[in-house]
Design a protein around this motif. Sequence first.
Motif, PDB file in Angstrom:
ATOM      1  N   ASP A  82       0.859  -1.195   0.000  1.00  0.00           N
ATOM      2  CA  ASP A  82       0.000   0.000   0.000  1.00  0.00           C
ATOM      3  C   ASP A  82       0.892   1.240   0.000  1.00  0.00           C
ATOM      4  OD1 ASP A  82      -2.118  -1.728   0.329  1.00  0.00           O
ATOM      5  OD2 ASP A  82      -2.667  -1.036   2.339  1.00  0.00           O
ATOM      6  N   ASP A  99      -3.352   0.449  -3.441  1.00  0.00           N
ATOM      7  CA  ASP A  99      -3.079  -0.911  -2.959  1.00  0.00           C
ATOM      8  C   ASP A  99      -2.557  -1.710  -4.159  1.00  0.00           C
ATOM      9  OD1 ASP A  99      -3.251  -3.553  -2.136  1.00  0.00           O
ATOM     10  OD2 ASP A  99      -5.310  -3.424  -1.423  1.00  0.00           O
ATOM     11  N   ASP A 132      -8.296  -2.539   1.232  1.00  0.00           N
ATOM     12  CA  ASP A 132      -9.251  -3.613   1.529  1.00  0.00           C
ATOM     13  C   ASP A 132      -8.804  -4.515   2.673  1.00  0.00           C
ATOM     14  OD1 ASP A 132      -7.169  -4.907   0.224  1.00  0.00           O
ATOM     15  OD2 ASP A 132      -8.482  -6.355  -0.742  1.00  0.00           O
ATOM     16  N   GLY A 133      -7.621  -4.282   3.229  1.00  0.00           N
ATOM     17  CA  GLY A 133      -7.130  -5.113   4.334  1.00  0.00           C
ATOM     18  C   GLY A 133      -8.016  -5.088   5.564  1.00  0.00           C
ATOM     19  N   ASP A 163      -3.635  -8.960   5.475  1.00  0.00           N
ATOM     20  CA  ASP A 163      -3.228  -8.078   4.380  1.00  0.00           C
ATOM     21  C   ASP A 163      -2.636  -6.783   4.957  1.00  0.00           C
ATOM     22  OD1 ASP A 163      -2.998  -7.054   1.837  1.00  0.00           O
ATOM     23  OD2 ASP A 163      -5.163  -6.860   1.482  1.00  0.00           O
TER      24      ASP A 163
HETATM   25 CA    CA Z   1      -4.843  -5.257  -0.173  1.00  0.00          CA
END
Ligand code: CA
Length: 312
Positions: free
Chosen positions: A32, A60, A217-218, A255
């Motif tokens: 990221d 990302d 999105d982690g 993530d």
């Molecule tokens: Ca990710």
Amino acid sequence: MSQLQKIDQPPRDLVVAVGAATDVGGRATNEDTIAAVELAESPPAPGGPPAPTYLLAVADGMGGHADGEVASRLAIDTLRAAVGNEPGADAGLLFKQAFRRANETIYAQGAATGGERPMGTTLVAALLRGQYATVANVGDSRAYLLRAKGLTQITRDHTFVADEVARGALTPEQARRSPQRNVLTQALGSGPKLDAKLPAIYELTLLPDDRLLLCSDGFVDVLENADLIAAMLGRDAPAAARLLVDLARERGAADNVSAVVAEAVPTRVSVVSAAAAAPPRGRLSTPVIVLIAAIVVIVLVAAVYLLSANFF
Ligand code: CA
């Protein structure tokens, strides 16, 4: 003349404060890249008064070896260069040009290095001018608005499961748990030209105490919407961003996790309360008068008690 009328500048409804945090989470490297940059003041509307301006972004990256890091870094650097320090009036157009340039730059770099997997990245960005925000996205990094304890996802993910939700084939909860939840339908750098409809652009006007969150999105696997709300409510932007990332890490995020938070801090209210709280010179404020009255009453009651104790 009242205290308010003495202020030279007309008071603004709000000022924006920003905070940002990123963490490697459960991965070996952080793919990221984030940005939270204060730009030169610029007018929200042509001919209007200038307002503090911020560029916020989360990218990302994905790809083999170090390609994910390279792709997200290229996206943020290209965006930063395209927006410059004095963005013009049309933030939507500016983002469209910047995202196209970022797509071409990343695609060219990917083609030149020829990694085993195509290099690509998501990008969600916001330009804030005073209370006016323009948000743009490609991929599944998100923008959320927290307003009056309610959280709204501003951006729509460019994912297979988001399309399935849109056509009624999956519920949002099924999408969240789907093994295909990370399959992107759009990303920067995955093709020579960005889809003509992209980036998706959203315009919003912040109200006092709103929070705008950009994130990768982690968080999705480890934090519920209620966690996002609880982490941001009542906290300033830097503390909220830090807490979100720390919380995701504590919950074992597999993530990378990144959060950029903008907080619309009300100023008109504080100007009014500051004026009301400052007593005119040489006069006592109401709390001081109440305190003195309370002390006088206590002394009188004690005196009466002592006198009556002596009599009986
Ligand atoms: Ca990710």
